[in-house]
Design a protein around this motif. Structure first.
Motif, mmCIF file in Angstrom:
data_model
loop_
_atom_site.group_PDB
_atom_site.id
_atom_site.type_symbol
_atom_site.label_atom_id
_atom_site.label_comp_id
_atom_site.label_asym_id
_atom_site.label_seq_id
_atom_site.Cartn_x
_atom_site.Cartn_y
_atom_site.Cartn_z
ATOM 1 N N HIS A 71 0.880 -1.286 0.149
ATOM 2 C CA HIS A 71 0.503 -0.303 0.065
ATOM 3 C C HIS A 71 1.186 0.873 0.222
ATOM 4 O O HIS A 71 2.288 1.017 0.512
ATOM 5 C CB HIS A 71 -0.684 -0.120 1.256
ATOM 6 N N SER A 106 -7.279 -1.709 -3.782
ATOM 7 C CA SER A 106 -8.080 -0.517 -3.283
ATOM 8 C C SER A 106 -7.393 0.744 -4.255
ATOM 9 O O SER A 106 -6.130 0.902 -4.250
ATOM 10 C CB SER A 106 -8.244 0.046 -1.827
ATOM 11 N N SER A 109 -7.421 -0.014 -10.314
ATOM 12 C CA SER A 109 -8.014 -0.644 -11.194
ATOM 13 C C SER A 109 -6.946 -1.364 -12.300
ATOM 14 O O SER A 109 -6.203 -0.251 -12.710
ATOM 15 C CB SER A 109 -8.904 -0.575 -11.513
#
Length: 121
Positions: A71, A106, A109
């Motif tokens: 992330h 998340s 895409s």
């Protein structure tokens, strides 16, 4: 798996990497990834280029394979998260290479294939 762990550990632990080819992703040659490996657990940080800060966690899955979740926060303030499955190798000079199939979970895409090269000390 012990032999696999030691090979991946030797190639990744406390080493830094930058993108060599990442046409569909955010990381670039200006993004530096720093990996740590303890037994089969992989952790790391990354930043630079379009990435303000990022973290990753993963595991060794085979003699030359790994899987990661990651992330980041981009320089534009976006929060993104994704997955990847990678192959750990070496180039002709002995520098470690990483090749990943990856995708977003998340914040974005799509996905793709990217490759990374170990940075010289």
């Amino acid at each position: 798996m012990d032999n696999a762990l030691s090979r991946v550990n030797k190639r990744l632990n406390d080493r830094r990497f930058a993108a060599a080819d990442n046409a569909h992703g955010l990381s670039s040659a200006d993004t530096v990834f720093h990996y740590q490996v303890v037994e089969e657990v992989i952790t790391g940080t990354y930043q630079g280029g379009q990435i303000q800060t990022g973290h990753l966690i993963g595991r060794v899955t085979g003699p030359d394979t790994i899987e990661l979740l990651y992330h980041c926060l981009t320089t534009e303030g976006e929060m993104l998260a994704g997955w990847s499955r990678g192959i750990v190798g070496a180039d002709q000079t002995g520098r470690t290479t990483l090749t990943f199939e990856w995708g977003w979970l998340s914040g974005a895409s799509g996905g793709g294939v990217s490759s990374y090269i170990e940075l010289a000390d």
